[in-house]
Design a protein around this motif. Sequence first.
Motif, PDB file in Angstrom:
ATOM      1  N   TRP A 111       3.189   5.785  -5.985  1.00 57.91           N
ATOM      2  CA  TRP A 111       1.845   6.096  -6.453  1.00 57.91           C
ATOM      3  C   TRP A 111       1.957   6.888  -7.751  1.00 57.91           C
ATOM      4  O   TRP A 111       2.665   7.900  -7.817  1.00 57.91           O
ATOM      5  CB  TRP A 111       1.104   6.928  -5.415  1.00 57.91           C
ATOM      6  CG  TRP A 111       0.641   6.191  -4.202  1.00 57.91           C
ATOM      7  CD1 TRP A 111       1.120   5.018  -3.716  1.00 57.91           C
ATOM      8  CD2 TRP A 111      -0.409   6.601  -3.322  1.00 57.91           C
ATOM      9  NE1 TRP A 111       0.439   4.664  -2.571  1.00 57.91           N
ATOM     10  CE2 TRP A 111      -0.504   5.613  -2.307  1.00 57.91           C
ATOM     11  CE3 TRP A 111      -1.267   7.699  -3.280  1.00 57.91           C
ATOM     12  CZ2 TRP A 111      -1.425   5.703  -1.267  1.00 57.91           C
ATOM     13  CZ3 TRP A 111      -2.189   7.790  -2.247  1.00 57.91           C
ATOM     14  CH2 TRP A 111      -2.271   6.796  -1.250  1.00 57.91           C
ATOM     15  N   THR A 113      -0.144   7.524 -11.962  1.00 57.62           N
ATOM     16  CA  THR A 113      -1.305   7.265 -12.807  1.00 57.62           C
ATOM     17  C   THR A 113      -1.207   5.849 -13.359  1.00 57.62           C
ATOM     18  O   THR A 113      -0.110   5.269 -13.433  1.00 57.62           O
ATOM     19  CB  THR A 113      -1.366   8.261 -13.973  1.00 57.62           C
ATOM     20  OG1 THR A 113      -0.202   8.064 -14.798  1.00 57.62           O
ATOM     21  CG2 THR A 113      -1.405   9.701 -13.470  1.00 57.62           C
ATOM     22  N   THR A 117       2.290   3.891 -14.150  1.00 56.24           N
ATOM     23  CA  THR A 117       2.597   2.722 -13.321  1.00 56.24           C
ATOM     24  C   THR A 117       3.083   1.552 -14.165  1.00 56.24           C
ATOM     25  O   THR A 117       4.004   0.831 -13.775  1.00 56.24           O
ATOM     26  CB  THR A 117       1.353   2.311 -12.508  1.00 56.24           C
ATOM     27  OG1 THR A 117       1.024   3.368 -11.603  1.00 56.24           O
ATOM     28  CG2 THR A 117       1.611   1.040 -11.714  1.00 56.24           C
ATOM     29  N   VAL A 138       1.854   1.395  -7.306  1.00 59.38           N
ATOM     30  CA  VAL A 138       0.433   1.491  -6.980  1.00 59.38           C
ATOM     31  C   VAL A 138      -0.237   2.438  -7.970  1.00 59.38           C
ATOM     32  O   VAL A 138       0.060   3.637  -7.994  1.00 59.38           O
ATOM     33  CB  VAL A 138       0.221   2.003  -5.539  1.00 59.38           C
ATOM     34  CG1 VAL A 138      -1.273   2.161  -5.250  1.00 59.38           C
ATOM     35  CG2 VAL A 138       0.861   1.050  -4.531  1.00 59.38           C
ATOM     36  N   CYS A 140      -3.179   4.724  -9.322  1.00 57.97           N
ATOM     37  CA  CYS A 140      -4.154   5.572  -8.622  1.00 57.97           C
ATOM     38  C   CYS A 140      -5.206   6.075  -9.599  1.00 57.97           C
ATOM     39  O   CYS A 140      -5.224   7.266  -9.955  1.00 57.97           O
ATOM     40  CB  CYS A 140      -3.448   6.754  -7.960  1.00 57.97           C
ATOM     41  SG  CYS A 140      -2.151   6.283  -6.799  1.00 57.97           S
ATOM     42  N   LEU A 143      -7.343   9.690  -9.392  1.00 54.32           N
ATOM     43  CA  LEU A 143      -6.868  10.639  -8.383  1.00 54.32           C
ATOM     44  C   LEU A 143      -6.490  11.981  -9.007  1.00 54.32           C
ATOM     45  O   LEU A 143      -6.887  13.044  -8.493  1.00 54.32           O
ATOM     46  CB  LEU A 143      -5.694  10.054  -7.603  1.00 54.32           C
ATOM     47  CG  LEU A 143      -5.122  10.948  -6.491  1.00 54.32           C
ATOM     48  CD1 LEU A 143      -6.199  11.441  -5.549  1.00 54.32           C
ATOM     49  CD2 LEU A 143      -4.026  10.201  -5.726  1.00 54.32           C
ATOM     50  N   HIS A 161      -8.487   4.048  -2.045  1.00 60.68           N
ATOM     51  CA  HIS A 161      -8.255   2.901  -2.935  1.00 60.68           C
ATOM     52  C   HIS A 161      -6.755   2.622  -3.047  1.00 60.68           C
ATOM     53  O   HIS A 161      -6.318   1.455  -2.948  1.00 60.68           O
ATOM     54  CB  HIS A 161      -8.851   3.191  -4.312  1.00 60.68           C
ATOM     55  CG  HIS A 161      -8.588   2.112  -5.324  1.00 60.68           C
ATOM     56  ND1 HIS A 161      -7.449   2.084  -6.106  1.00 60.68           N
ATOM     57  CD2 HIS A 161      -9.320   1.016  -5.686  1.00 60.68           C
ATOM     58  CE1 HIS A 161      -7.484   1.038  -6.900  1.00 60.68           C
ATOM     59  NE2 HIS A 161      -8.605   0.378  -6.669  1.00 60.68           N
ATOM     60  N   ALA A 162      -5.964   3.679  -3.262  1.00 61.08           N
ATOM     61  CA  ALA A 162      -4.520   3.492  -3.387  1.00 61.08           C
ATOM     62  C   ALA A 162      -3.907   3.031  -2.067  1.00 61.08           C
ATOM     63  O   ALA A 162      -3.019   2.165  -2.046  1.00 61.08           O
ATOM     64  CB  ALA A 162      -3.871   4.790  -3.853  1.00 61.08           C
ATOM     65  N   HIS A 165      -4.110  -0.593  -1.450  1.00 60.59           N
ATOM     66  CA  HIS A 165      -3.211  -1.406  -2.273  1.00 60.59           C
ATOM     67  C   HIS A 165      -1.742  -1.139  -1.955  1.00 60.59           C
ATOM     68  O   HIS A 165      -0.857  -1.609  -2.680  1.00 60.59           O
ATOM     69  CB  HIS A 165      -3.478  -1.135  -3.755  1.00 60.59           C
ATOM     70  CG  HIS A 165      -4.774  -1.717  -4.245  1.00 60.59           C
ATOM     71  ND1 HIS A 165      -5.991  -1.094  -4.024  1.00 60.59           N
ATOM     72  CD2 HIS A 165      -5.052  -2.864  -4.910  1.00 60.59           C
ATOM     73  CE1 HIS A 165      -6.957  -1.829  -4.558  1.00 60.59           C
ATOM     74  NE2 HIS A 165      -6.418  -2.896  -5.092  1.00 60.59           N
ATOM     75  N   THR A 166      -1.496  -0.405  -0.887  1.00 59.31           N
ATOM     76  CA  THR A 166      -0.129  -0.112  -0.457  1.00 59.31           C
ATOM     77  C   THR A 166       0.231  -1.026   0.709  1.00 59.31           C
ATOM     78  O   THR A 166      -0.477  -1.032   1.723  1.00 59.31           O
ATOM     79  CB  THR A 166      -0.012   1.355  -0.008  1.00 59.31           C
ATOM     80  OG1 THR A 166      -0.385   2.217  -1.105  1.00 59.31           O
ATOM     81  CG2 THR A 166       1.412   1.692   0.418  1.00 59.31           C
ATOM     82  N   TYR A 180      -0.677  14.906  -7.239  1.00 55.94           N
ATOM     83  CA  TYR A 180      -0.820  14.292  -5.923  1.00 55.94           C
ATOM     84  C   TYR A 180      -0.232  15.165  -4.812  1.00 55.94           C
ATOM     85  O   TYR A 180      -0.678  15.088  -3.663  1.00 55.94           O
ATOM     86  CB  TYR A 180      -0.165  12.913  -5.890  1.00 55.94           C
ATOM     87  CG  TYR A 180      -0.685  11.918  -6.906  1.00 55.94           C
ATOM     88  CD1 TYR A 180      -1.804  12.186  -7.694  1.00 55.94           C
ATOM     89  CD2 TYR A 180      -0.041  10.700  -7.097  1.00 55.94           C
ATOM     90  CE1 TYR A 180      -2.260  11.269  -8.641  1.00 55.94           C
ATOM     91  CE2 TYR A 180      -0.489   9.776  -8.033  1.00 55.94           C
ATOM     92  CZ  TYR A 180      -1.590  10.073  -8.805  1.00 55.94           C
ATOM     93  OH  TYR A 180      -2.032   9.165  -9.744  1.00 55.94           O
TER      94      TYR A 180
END
Length: 256
Positions: A111, A113, A117, A138, A140, A143, A161-162, A165-166, A180
Amino acid sequence: MRIALVDSGIGLLSTAAALRRIRPDADLILSMDPDYMPWGPRSVPEIVARALAGARAVLDEQPDAVVVACNTASVHALESLRAELEPRIPVIGTVPAVKPAADRGAPFAIWATPATTGSPYQRDLIDRFARGIAVTPVACPGLADAVERADPAAVAEAVDHAAAHTPADVSAVVLGCTHYDLVSDVITAALGEHVTLFTVADAVAAQALRRIGVSPQPDAPRTGGLRVYASGRPAQLPEAALTYRAGVLLTTEVAA
């Protein structure tokens, strides 16, 4: 002992708290940049300039080390910071825990930004340390900003949301943004207790001590002070910081 930490915002709290736990006698200097945050969407020259400005703002405090407690700044500005400050002042960067996650030999996610990513830096980490392992990047969106504002609803929405998508088969998630760490409990609640979160605050804190040649002493006197700078100005810890355990730890264990 004085250790400075540089970040765009309160993402540095987790590393600062880790330092407080292992050296409660160390003075901590937090250099944040509310005037220009977030750094992630900015150009590389801007990120370098802001990270340098954050470090320069605390040089009069005579820090024994500077910790770049931000993944984005470590990616783009670490070389410039080291060129300016070392060997006089060691500079410690923050690298996502891709290697220890990959050492498990099982699929995992990262995870981070949106900017990180898709970065060559993250792809290189995966190629170097996780070749042959299924790794899911992923993004995020929102976040880090939600954590910075201490907005529980926005944090929950971004985490959900994250999490959506995991992949369901991953048993570990690398947190690739220091913000995070502050909501790891929310992330665990969304992913499930069976998913291990890999963070780096403790490792970065330990490396900072190694670089200045001292050992952890968690039973040292709780005499460490706390100073805060906001875009170069002396300031107080943002109110949002006190909604997180790391922020409370820093304020309750400051010397009177």
